[in-house]
Design a protein around this motif. Structure first.
Motif, PDB file in Angstrom:
ATOM      1  N   LYS A  68       0.843  -1.199   0.000  1.00  0.00           N
ATOM      2  CA  LYS A  68       0.000   0.000   0.000  1.00  0.00           C
ATOM      3  C   LYS A  68       0.880   1.252   0.000  1.00  0.00           C
ATOM      4  O   LYS A  68       1.852   1.305   0.759  1.00  0.00           O
ATOM      5  CB  LYS A  68      -0.867  -0.049   1.264  1.00  0.00           C
ATOM      6  N   SER A  80      -3.770   6.126   6.041  1.00  0.00           N
ATOM      7  CA  SER A  80      -2.498   5.595   5.536  1.00  0.00           C
ATOM      8  C   SER A  80      -1.968   4.454   6.389  1.00  0.00           C
ATOM      9  O   SER A  80      -0.815   4.052   6.201  1.00  0.00           O
ATOM     10  CB  SER A  80      -1.453   6.707   5.472  1.00  0.00           C
ATOM     11  N   ILE A 117       4.464   6.031   2.973  1.00  0.00           N
ATOM     12  CA  ILE A 117       4.090   7.394   2.591  1.00  0.00           C
ATOM     13  C   ILE A 117       5.215   7.994   1.753  1.00  0.00           C
ATOM     14  O   ILE A 117       6.378   7.965   2.144  1.00  0.00           O
ATOM     15  CB  ILE A 117       3.783   8.264   3.823  1.00  0.00           C
ATOM     16  N   SER A 146      -3.209   5.657  -2.749  1.00  0.00           N
ATOM     17  CA  SER A 146      -4.000   6.879  -2.625  1.00  0.00           C
ATOM     18  C   SER A 146      -3.071   8.062  -2.832  1.00  0.00           C
ATOM     19  O   SER A 146      -1.857   7.958  -2.643  1.00  0.00           O
ATOM     20  CB  SER A 146      -4.689   6.947  -1.267  1.00  0.00           C
ATOM     21  N   SER A 168       0.589   1.902   5.170  1.00  0.00           N
ATOM     22  CA  SER A 168       1.107   2.426   3.897  1.00  0.00           C
ATOM     23  C   SER A 168       2.565   2.817   3.980  1.00  0.00           C
ATOM     24  O   SER A 168       3.061   3.142   5.048  1.00  0.00           O
ATOM     25  CB  SER A 168       0.378   3.726   3.543  1.00  0.00           C
ATOM     26  N   PHE A 220      -5.638  11.830   7.010  1.00  0.00           N
ATOM     27  CA  PHE A 220      -4.722  11.258   6.015  1.00  0.00           C
ATOM     28  C   PHE A 220      -3.851  10.182   6.650  1.00  0.00           C
ATOM     29  O   PHE A 220      -3.680   9.099   6.101  1.00  0.00           O
ATOM     30  CB  PHE A 220      -3.853  12.362   5.394  1.00  0.00           C
ATOM     31  N   TYR A 221      -3.316  10.480   7.847  1.00  0.00           N
ATOM     32  CA  TYR A 221      -2.479   9.476   8.525  1.00  0.00           C
ATOM     33  C   TYR A 221      -3.303   8.255   8.911  1.00  0.00           C
ATOM     34  O   TYR A 221      -2.836   7.125   8.792  1.00  0.00           O
ATOM     35  CB  TYR A 221      -1.789  10.083   9.747  1.00  0.00           C
ATOM     36  N   SER A 281       0.818   5.703   0.018  1.00  0.00           N
ATOM     37  CA  SER A 281       0.094   6.970   0.087  1.00  0.00           C
ATOM     38  C   SER A 281       1.047   8.013  -0.450  1.00  0.00           C
ATOM     39  O   SER A 281       2.100   8.253   0.129  1.00  0.00           O
ATOM     40  CB  SER A 281      -0.271   7.315   1.530  1.00  0.00           C
TER      41      SER A 281
END
Lengths: 179, 105
Positions: A23, A171, A176, A54, A174, A167-168, A25
């Motif tokens: 994943k 995520s 980032i 995302s 994820s 957002f975090y 972000s």
């Protein structure tokens, strides 16, 4: 026998216990053409590999999902010492020449032409493609407030306005990537 | 290089699991590879994609980009991801018997 169809293959990894990326972000924070594309290409590439993706658009990066701006993004010809003419191996473009009216439009035209050759779509089409591929597109609340943007200003692919905290939260699990 | 017996033929794959010779391919081989990568049934839409990919590979020596694939095969992006979940470009190339796609888009 090992499964030769195992996906995704972790190529070249010496440690076979390494987990593949699952994943991502991606944060897009800049609004120039060269500021927006890397994030878009990485998000699209992630989906092509079956990786959940995302994109969080913040500050001028938000222009990539604002209807009136998304297809008018330009290459920054000032303050970009790496910019060369006519191509990457050419002569460096001095900043004062980059400031001449029309220079940014010209550099943008050249870059778009080269991108089309290797099948990189224009921003609007790319956003649609990435969204259809299953990536989520978020905008940053602080920027939306600061720029006084309304829901109708955004392209229909924009999923949600998020605070940085949200957002975090979204995520979780994820990698980032800030661009 | 691994050789698998699929649909009554001995098919040679490279180490990443892509067919070495796309001419060894037929629909029965495609169905058996698909079953091994998590697509139990191939329908007409899958074959539209596979046949387009094979045609693009024969013409250009490389598989198509997702953009070219969706525009020219008439299969929209969303459907492509539904037909070949978890990585359409690589998965479809694998099942189509062509090498791993080289483009970034």
């Amino acid at each position: 026998m090992t499964d030769i169809f195992a996906e995704p293959n972790v190529l070249g990894a010496e440690d076979e216990t390494l987990e593949p990326v699952k994943k991502v972000s991606i944060v897009i924070s800049r609004g120039s053409l060269e500021g927006v594309y890397p994030g878009l290409i990485m998000a699209n590439g992630a989906r092509m590999e079956g990786i959940e993706a995302s994109i969080f658009f913040t500050f001028f990066g938000l222009h990539a999902i604002v209807k009136k701006k998304m297809n008018k993004l330009k290459v920054a010809t000032v303050g970009n010492p790496a910019l060369c003419v006519p191509d990457a191996m050419g002569m460096a473009l001095p900043t004062f020449l980059g400031a001449i009216p029309g220079m940014s439009a010209f550099a943008t035209y050249m870059m778009k032409k080269e991108m089309e050759k290797i099948d990189i779509p224009p921003v609007g089409e790319f956003i649609e493609m990435i969204h259809d591929a299953g990536a989520k597109l978020y905008s940053c609340k602080a920027t939306v407030d600061m720029f006084k943007l309304k829901p109708e200003d955004f392209c229909p692919q924009m999923d949600k306005v998020l605070t940085v905290g949200e957002f975090y939260e979204l995520s979780a699990g994820s990698q980032i990537i800030f661009t | 290089m691994p050789v698998l017996e699929l649909a009554g033929k001995n098919i040679t794959f490279n180490d990443e699991g892509f067919m070495e010779d796309h001419k060894q391919w037929d629909e029965a081989v495609a169905r058996e590879i698909a079953a091994k990568v998590g697509i139990p049934e191939l329908n007409e839409r899958h074959f539209t994609v596979l046949n387009y990919m094979r045609k693009a590979y024969e013409e250009n020596g490389t598989g198509p980009s997702i953009r070219a694939l969706t525009k020219q095969s008439g299969i929209p992006t969303k459907e492509l991801y539904e037909l070949f979940p978890k990585g359409p470009a690589k998965k479809a190339a694998r099942i189509a018997g062509i090498p791993k796609p080289q483009g970034c888009i």
